[in-house]
Design a protein around this motif. Structure first.
Motif, PDB file in Angstrom:
ATOM      1  N   ASP A 289      -3.676  -2.944   6.958  1.00 35.67           N
ATOM      2  CA  ASP A 289      -2.557  -2.259   6.317  1.00 35.67           C
ATOM      3  C   ASP A 289      -2.871  -0.861   5.793  1.00 35.67           C
ATOM      4  O   ASP A 289      -2.004   0.004   5.769  1.00 35.67           O
ATOM      5  CB  ASP A 289      -2.049  -3.094   5.136  1.00 35.67           C
TER       6      ASP A 289
ATOM      7  N   ASN B 169      -9.300  -6.444  -3.038  1.00 31.83           N
ATOM      8  CA  ASN B 169     -10.162  -5.472  -3.705  1.00 31.83           C
ATOM      9  C   ASN B 169      -9.881  -5.332  -5.198  1.00 31.83           C
ATOM     10  O   ASN B 169     -10.464  -4.494  -5.865  1.00 31.83           O
ATOM     11  CB  ASN B 169      -9.996  -4.112  -3.039  1.00 31.83           C
TER      12      ASN B 169
ATOM     13  N   LYS C  18       0.829  -1.209   0.000  1.00 29.58           N
ATOM     14  CA  LYS C  18       0.000   0.000   0.000  1.00 29.58           C
ATOM     15  C   LYS C  18       0.872   1.272   0.000  1.00 29.58           C
ATOM     16  O   LYS C  18       0.455   2.308  -0.496  1.00 29.58           O
ATOM     17  CB  LYS C  18      -0.917   0.015   1.221  1.00 29.58           C
TER      18      LYS C  18
HETATM   19  C1  LIG Z   1      -4.408  -4.700   0.487  1.00 33.45           C
HETATM   20  C2  LIG Z   1      -3.640  -5.985   0.503  1.00 33.45           C
HETATM   21  C3  LIG Z   1      -3.892  -7.038  -0.417  1.00 33.45           C
HETATM   22  C4  LIG Z   1      -5.016  -6.969  -1.443  1.00 33.45           C
HETATM   23  O1  LIG Z   1      -4.759  -6.044  -2.453  1.00 33.45           O
HETATM   24  P1  LIG Z   1      -5.943  -5.519  -3.414  1.00 33.45           P
HETATM   25  O2  LIG Z   1      -5.362  -4.413  -4.188  1.00 33.45           O
HETATM   26  O3  LIG Z   1      -7.041  -5.074  -2.474  1.00 33.45           O
HETATM   27  O4  LIG Z   1      -6.365  -6.685  -4.244  1.00 33.45           O
HETATM   28  C5  LIG Z   1      -3.092  -8.160  -0.378  1.00 33.45           C
HETATM   29  N1  LIG Z   1      -2.105  -8.284   0.538  1.00 33.45           N
HETATM   30  C6  LIG Z   1      -1.843  -7.321   1.450  1.00 33.45           C
HETATM   31  C7  LIG Z   1      -0.762  -7.533   2.435  1.00 33.45           C
HETATM   32  C8  LIG Z   1      -2.595  -6.137   1.469  1.00 33.45           C
HETATM   33  O5  LIG Z   1      -2.332  -5.190   2.385  1.00 33.45           O
END
Ligand SMILES: *Cc1c(COP(=O)(O)O)cnc(C)c1O
Length: 467
Positions: free
Chosen positions: A143, A256, A112
């Motif tokens: 996260d 997501n 993120k």
């Molecule tokens: C947010 C997140 C995901 C999922 O990512 P998307 O873009 O929502 O598909 C997977 N792994 C971690 C560690 C995350 O923080």
């Protein structure tokens, strides 16, 4: 460059307005009117650039005239200077033809950061140019909260309120939020569940008068700028592995659908990709869709990979928009049907055409722990549960003739219990967070009550929001 809504009725906007708006007024998500194209020579050139320079080169056409060239370059370089590896997004080889793209090198140890470190700076830059301020309010179970807090701390145009369910996030995750004691950051522990927190945030946004008065804004995963920033590491990694002369595949642990959609966007810009492989946990709606063609909601289950405990993947709507020939009216119809019925079919032909690019694979918690152990035994690498799901998906679907890159979405130290179950010890926090467990915390506890929350927010922003 203009952006249009996937639901077809909101007016097209420029990048700066899309950044601040988040969701379109018709309930849709913004997508570029046309994809900027990278030529083969562009991709070759990107292979020779550092991460921040590559990011400027890739994002420039998306930003258009909304931000001056020198400003964009400065903001991008500042954003990626906060990462702790000179390559920013380093590739590691795990096996013959199988690679790991480490996207946990940012300040809060999840992918993120790659989007939010930049988006926080873009928000602040545009707001200050306009002489405006915003109040970011969000709910988090993990996260996103810490990444948003770290990205917005000490930015004078942004006041941040992040809600988490009291006693229901891990110590590491809570402390990554509550030990940021900047004056513009407000951590709120709600006496309730994560769903209560989300409902409170929704109630705030649904109160039109409060929304306007407090200038509420969201930095959630449907914000176009987050997708844009995430296309960069796909293009950089593919170029490092031989693009444009060699196709690669990516395996992405998905919740997501934002991260894997960014890979799709990179392909739409001209990056030659073979497959996009989606990993799911027991919340496997996407894997069921790509296997059977039916999109069908089920109740959310708690797993060892909480960032993927999601049933409705908001960004999937962006993919559908292209699958329906960019006809917004039809997207509005199918999304309404899905919300009302809990299931929807997009038609066999459309599904088949999507499965030419996308594959998907789901694993449960037991298998997740086994994958963490196997990878550790075979390579010495310690991976987190989300990353393990991506690796399992890569193994299930990869073509040995095509280099496959599994995305490491979080650092294992964020999920110490699952890792300990797998390998018998907890992973150490990276040096920059070594004292996390002893730093002072600041957090306010509030009841699960929307008026209490409104009073709290209004009291903290005072007259500042009106400026
Ligand atoms: C947010 C997140 C995901 C999922 O990512 P998307 O873009 O929502 O598909 C997977 N792994 C971690 C560690 C995350 O923080």
């Amino acid at each position: 460059m203009k952006y249009r809504s996937t639901r077809g009725s909101a007016a097209p906007l420029a990048f700066d307005d899309v950044l601040l708006a988040g969701l379109a007024t018709d309930g849709g998500l913004y997508v570029p009117e046309t994809w900027p194209r990278l030529t083969r020579r562009d991709i070759q050139a990107i292979g020779g650039l550092g991460y921040a320079d590559a990011a400027v080169r890739i994002m420039r056409p998306f930003v258009g005239r909304s931000i001056a060239g020198a400003d964009l370059s400065r903001l991008v370089h500042e954003a990626y200077a906060t990462f702790d590896h000179p390559a920013v997004a380093p590739l590691k080889q795990l096996d013959a033809g199988l690679w790991l793209l480490e996207l946990h090198r940012g300040p809060t140890l999840s992918f993120k950061d790659y989007a939010l470190q930049l988006v926080g700076r873009l928000f602040d830059h545009i707001l200050r140019k306009r002489g405006q301020r915003v109040t970011v309010v969000g709910a988090t179970s993990g996260d996103t909260g810490s990444a948003a807090i770290e990205a917005c701390r000490d930015r004078s145009a942004i006041e941040v309120f992040i809600l988490h369910p009291r006693g229901r996030v891990s110590d590491v995750q809570r402390r990554q939020m509550t030990t940021v004691t900047s004056a513009n950051i407000h951590n709120i522990a709600i006496e309730g569940t994560f769903d209560d927190c989300q409902d409170l945030v929704k109630a705030l946004f649904n109160d039109a008068a409060f929304r306007k008065q407090a200038r509420l804004a969201a930095v959630n995963s449907i914000n176009w700028a987050r997708i844009m920033a995430q296309t960069v590491y796909y293009i950089v990694a593919a170029a490092a592995l031989g693009a444009p002369d060699r196709k690669v595949s990516f395996a992405v642990p998905t919740g997501n659908f934002g991260n894997v959609y960014a890979a799709y966007a990179a392909r739409a810009m001209g990056l030659p990709l073979s497959r996009l492989i989606i990993g799911s946990n027991r919340n496997d709606i996407l894997t069921r869709f790509f296997t059977t063609g039916a999109m069908e909601m089920r109740p959310v289950e708690a797993t060892l990979s909480p960032a993927m405990d999601i049933q409705v993947s908001s960004n999937f709507e962006r993919l559908l928009f292209d699958a329906y020939g960019r006809e917004g009216r039809r997207i509005a119809d199918v999304m309404t049907e899905f919300r009302a019925e809990g299931r929807v079919s997009f038609g066999t032909a459309r599904w088949r055409s999507l499965t030419r690019l996308f594959a998907a694979h789901a694993i449960d918690d037991v298998t997740t722990v086994n994958v963490i152990r196997e990878v550790h035994d075979a390579t010495g690498e310690i991976i987190d549960p989300h990353t393990a799901i991506g690796i399992a998906a890569a193994r299930a679907h990869r073509d040995p003739a095509v280099p496959t890159v599994a995305i490491a979405t979080a650092h294992p130290a964020k999920f110490p219990e699952a890792v300990e179950t797998a390998i018998g010890r907890k992973p150490a926090l990276p040096a920059k967070l070594a004292d996390l467990m002893t730093r002072p915390e600041r957090v306010s506890v509030l009841p699960n009550n929307v008026d209490a929350l409104k009073d709290f927010v209004a009291g903290r922003i005072g007259g500042k929001a009106a400026a």
